[in-house]
Design an enzyme around this catalytic site. Structure first.
Site, short mmCIF file in Angstrom:
data_model
loop_
_atom_site.label_atom_id
_atom_site.label_comp_id
_atom_site.label_asym_id
_atom_site.label_seq_id
_atom_site.Cartn_x
_atom_site.Cartn_y
_atom_site.Cartn_z
N LYS A 38 18.14 -161.02 -58.01
CA LYS A 38 17.76 -162.04 -57.02
C LYS A 38 19.02 -162.68 -56.42
O LYS A 38 19.10 -162.88 -55.21
CB LYS A 38 16.86 -163.10 -57.68
N GLN A 96 12.25 -168.42 -63.56
CA GLN A 96 11.96 -167.06 -64.00
C GLN A 96 10.98 -167.09 -65.17
O GLN A 96 11.18 -167.82 -66.14
CB GLN A 96 13.27 -166.34 -64.39
N ASP A 156 7.86 -168.48 -54.91
CA ASP A 156 7.08 -167.48 -55.66
C ASP A 156 5.61 -167.51 -55.26
O ASP A 156 4.86 -166.58 -55.58
CB ASP A 156 7.19 -167.76 -57.17
N1 GUN Z 1 8.72 -162.67 -63.87
C1 GUN Z 1 8.24 -161.46 -63.51
N2 GUN Z 1 7.98 -161.45 -62.18
C2 GUN Z 1 8.29 -162.67 -61.71
C3 GUN Z 1 8.25 -163.26 -60.41
O1 GUN Z 1 7.85 -162.67 -59.42
N3 GUN Z 1 8.70 -164.53 -60.34
C4 GUN Z 1 9.13 -165.22 -61.41
N4 GUN Z 1 9.52 -166.48 -61.24
N5 GUN Z 1 9.19 -164.71 -62.63
C5 GUN Z 1 8.77 -163.44 -62.77
#
Ligand code: GUN
Length: 281
Positions: free
Chosen positions: A52, A96, A119
Site C-alpha cells: 500500500k 490493517q 476501505d
Molecule cells: N486485510 C485484508 N484485506 C484488507 C483490506 O482490504 N483492508 C484492510 N484494512 N485490511 C485488510
C-alpha cells in the site's frame, strides 16, 4: 478462454491516478495523503501494508504509516486515529485487518470518519452501497467490477453467484453485482449443495479462503470466474479456484497471483483520491 490480466488493468488505473494526483497537488499545494495503521507482526499483513505504501509512492501520494507492536494499549492506537481524523492534510485512513486478539476493531474503525474511510468498511458507507447510492466501496469488490468491465461483457440480467459472505468482500460484492442488475445468489459455509448453485452461475466469484475449492464440476461452460483467494501454502500462493481444471471451461478467468490481487490496492488509491477531492468540495 481469456485470462483477465489484473496487473495490466491495475497498471492503467495507477497511470491515470498519477496524473490526477499531480493535478491535485498543483491545485491544493499538497499531496493526497493516506494513513495506514498496523498492529502486530503478521507477515501477510505487513506485506499488504508495504505494498500500500509502495502504491502511494508510485502514484505520487504521501503515505503515513504507524506500526505498533502487539500489546500496545488500545487507547494509544485510538489516540493516533483521533489525531489523523482531525488532520486536514490526511485524506484516507485505514487500519490493517485483522487486528491481533484483544483489540476491539469495531471501536477502532469507528474512529475513522466516513469521509476518510477509504476501505469503505464503515456502517454508513456499507449502508449507502446497499441503497445503490455508493460513496466509498470496499476495494476488492470494486476492483472486481473493473475487471468485469474490462471483459466488455454485459452484466445486466446475468446470474452472479458469490461464494463467501464476509463484510469486506462477499457482501459488498453481492451488492455491487445487484446494483449492476445481476441476479445474485450468495453462498456460504452453511449453504446446501454449493456445487449445484455454482453451476448456474454466469459469473462466479469465489471468496472462500480455501485453496482449490472451486472445481471444474462446479462451473458452467462459458462462465466468467473470478478468484479472490489468496491462500499461502509453503510460501506459494493458491487461489480458491482449481485453475488447471476450471480454466478451459470459462470464457474469462482471473489467475492467482496477477488477477484480483493487484486491483485491490489500485482501488484503495482511487478511493483515497476520491476522498481527497470530496473533502475539499
Ligand atoms: N486485510 C485484508 N484485506 C484488507 C483490506 O482490504 N483492508 C484492510 N484494512 N485490511 C485488510
Amino acid at each position: 478462454m481469456t485470462i483477465i490480466d489484473g496487473k495490466a488493468v491495475s497498471a492503467s488505473v495507477r497511470e491515470e491516478l498519477k496524473g490526477e494526483a499531480e493535478n491535485f497537488a498543483a491545485r491544493y499545494g499538497r499531496k493526497v495523503a493516506l494513513a495506514v495503521i498496523i498492529v502486530g507482526d503478521d507477515p501477510a499483513s505487513h506485506t499488504y501494508v508495504n505494498n500500500k505504501i509502495k502504491g502511494c509512492e508510485q502514484v505520487g501520494f504521501r503515505s503515513i504509516c504507524h506500526r505498533f507492536d502487539d500489546g500496545v494499549p488500545q487507547e494509544q492506537v485510538a489516540d493516533v486515529l483521533k489525531q489523523l481524523a482531525n488532520d486536514d492534510t490526511v485524506d484516507g485512513i485505514l487500519v490493517q485487518l485483522p487486528l491481533p486478539k484483544g483489540y476491539d476493531s469495531e471501536y477502532l474503525l469507528s474512529l475513522i470518519p466516513d469521509s476518510k474511510d477509504v476501505d469503505g468498511f464503515s456502517p454508513a458507507n456499507t449502508g449507502l452501497l446497499s441503497m445503490n447510492r455508493p460513496n466509498t466501496v470496499s476495494c476488492t469488490p470494486l476492483g472486481i467490477m473493473s475487471l468485469l468491465a474490462s471483459t466488455g461483457r454485459e452484466l445486466k440480467g446475468k446470474h452472479a453467484v458469490v461464494i463467501g459472505r464476509s463484510n469486506t468482500v462477499g457482501k459488498p460484492m453481492a451488492m455491487l453485482l445487484l446494483n449492476a442488475d445481476c441476479t445474485v445468489t450468495v453462498c456460504h459455509s452453511r449453504t446446501r449443495d454449493i456445487a449445484e448453485i455454482a453451476r448456474q452461475a454466469d459469473i462466479l466469484v469465489a471468496a472462500v479462503g480455501r485453496a482449490g475449492f472451486v472445481t471444474a464440476d462446479m462451473v458452467k461452460d462459458g462462465a466468467i470466474v473470478i478468484d479472490v483467494g489468496i491462500n499461502r501454502i509453503d510460501g506459494k500462493l493458491y487461489g480458491d479456484v482449481d485453475f488447471a481444471s476450471v480454466a478451459h471451461k470459462c470464457s474469462y478467468i482471473t489467475p492467482v497471483p496477477g488477477g484480483v490481487g493487484p486491483m485491490t490496492i489500485s482501488m484503495l488509491l482511487k478511493n483515497t483520491l476520491q476522498a481527497a477531492v470530496n473533502r475539499l468540495k
